[in-house]
Design an enzyme around this catalytic site. Structure first.
Site: not given
Length: 429
Positions: A121, A318
């Site tokens: 990982d 946004d």
């Protein structure tokens, strides 16, 4: 407007290697011509040491399988962004961050050596393995670390040590993983064997207990950038350099590879600067400057991709106009639909339609994704889906993720010493 960070991250790839324990099958044997190269295989391949997928998954289409594996993406993404209070809703491509990882690496620990198929990982630092008592597996090189050693203070999330006592206590730590699981471990050392290389005194977590279903059953090998990662603990041996090549998710027998150290890496490879986020120092950041769909440059506000080293964040986007939405909308314009949704993917269409290539534009290089890295097909050959998806609605993500579906059959090189990431085409199978 507050500045946060929205950058593309070469992430969690939850990676690795592992030929099946039975090396009688040549197709599953680890490479013998290069001791610094470890095999990388998908978790559900023929060579995987893990159990086969559930019957419902084994008999499903590739597209359904990927959706099954993507079920815990929101939890995984949450765990990656938990260090920041910033909120934005950018792209999270691939949606292929698995609850147990989809690539494993075969390594050995101890003297005599015991083999583990560990998840590799790149977003984690400290490695860990299960340490339940067993008969005949005691290691002559095993040692515990107490609270007085420097490594004890370097564990992400902090260690647990008593405030008083006549002798330094064993260094214990708790750590979350995958967003919905946690583990309790003691910090220990032992010999780590990678191919023909032996790393003496490798520090890792000896897992005592776990909660949740995401903890890898045979442990995890951390390739992040923190002080307890494999890369940091092997500085003189590998010089902060590694690369991997992920095989296609469809690969059944053959494996990709993880290469450690500068020797044997590609001689000619395009690179882009490797950036470091002080708020998430373990992760690997690159500077994404734009995205194209076909010949059209996607209209994305540069601020939504900008890297700010002082805050480790970018600009708030946004929630109604995330980066992914811009890519998806341009893709739909060129394909012309009709479109449907399937699981995590909201842009599925008839496979006969001609799809445009997607190009990721980094500082210093452009990467045009092969079609297998941007589309995923149903086994029936009638439906294809754009293999990218928006961050889940319940996740306030500040990360744009280039996940492993986008990295298939590419050699991805990380050179921390020279602060570059390299990308080259390679048939990983």
């Amino acid at each position: 407007m507050a500045r946060l960070t929205t950058v593309f991250l070469f992430l969690s790839l939850l990676l690795s290697s592992a030929a099946a324990a039975d090396a009688a099958a040549d197709t599953c044997s680890p490479p013998s011509d290069d001791p610094s190269r470890l095999s990388v295989i998908p978790i559900y391949s023929k060579c995987s040491p893990f159990p086969p997928p559930p019957p419902a998954v084994a008999t499903s289409s590739l597209l359904d399988t990927v959706n099954h594996l993507a079920a815990k993406d929101p939890a995984r993404l949450t765990s990656l962004i938990s260090a920041s209070a910033a909120a934005v809703a950018p792209i999270a491509p691939g949606q292929h961050l698995l609850n147990t990882a989809n690539y494993v690496v075969r390594v050995k620990l101890g003297s005599p050596a015991q083999t583990f198929a560990m998840v590799l990982d790149t977003s984690s630092d400290a490695s860990f393995v299960p340490c339940s008592p067993c008969s005949g597996c005691a290691s002559s090189t095993f040692g515990s670390l107490d609270c007085s050693v420097a490594q004890c203070s370097q564990v992400r999330g902090g260690s647990s040590c008593p405030a008083t006592g006549p002798e330094p206590a064993t260094c214990l730590f708790n750590q979350s993983y995958g967003g919905d699981s946690s583990l309790s471990a003691a910090l220990v050392t032992d010999s780590l064997t990678l191919g023909n290389d032996v790393v003496p005194g490798f520090a890792f977590g000896c897992v005592r207990s776990v909660s949740g279903g995401s903890i890898p059953p045979q442990g995890l090998l951390g390739l992040g950038r923190g002080p307890l990662s494999l890369l940091s603990q092997t500085g003189p041996l590998y010089s902060g350099v590694f690369s991997y090549c992920l095989p296609s998710f469809r690969s059944y027998y053959f494996s990709g590879s993880l290469k450690l150290g500068p020797v044997g890496q590609p001689k000619s490879i395009r690179t882009t600067p490797l950036l470091k986020n002080p708020h998430r120092p373990s992760l690997y950041y690159v500077n994404l400057t734009g995205i194209s769909v076909g010949r059209v440059r996607v209209p994305v506000d540069p601020k939504s991709l900008a890297f700010d080293p002082s805050t480790g964040a970018g600009t708030v986007i946004d929630s109604g106009t995330p980066v992914y939405a811009a890519i998806r909308d341009e893709f739909r314009k060129q394909v012309k639909g009709p479109f449907s949704s399937l699981g995590a993917f909201d842009t599925c269409f008839g496979e006969a339609a001609e799809a445009p290539a997607i190009t990721l534009r980094f500082e210093g290089l452009n990467l045009t994704l092969p079609m297998e890295n941007s589309l995923i097909h149903s086994s029936s050959g009638t439906v294809a889906c754009l293999s990218m998806a928006a961050a889940p609605n319940n996740v306030n993500s500040v990360l744009n993720v280039i996940a492993n579906l986008q990295q298939q059959n590419l050699r991805i090189l990380f050179d921390v010493k020279n602060s570059v990431v390299g990308i080259a085409r390679e048939l990983c199978n």
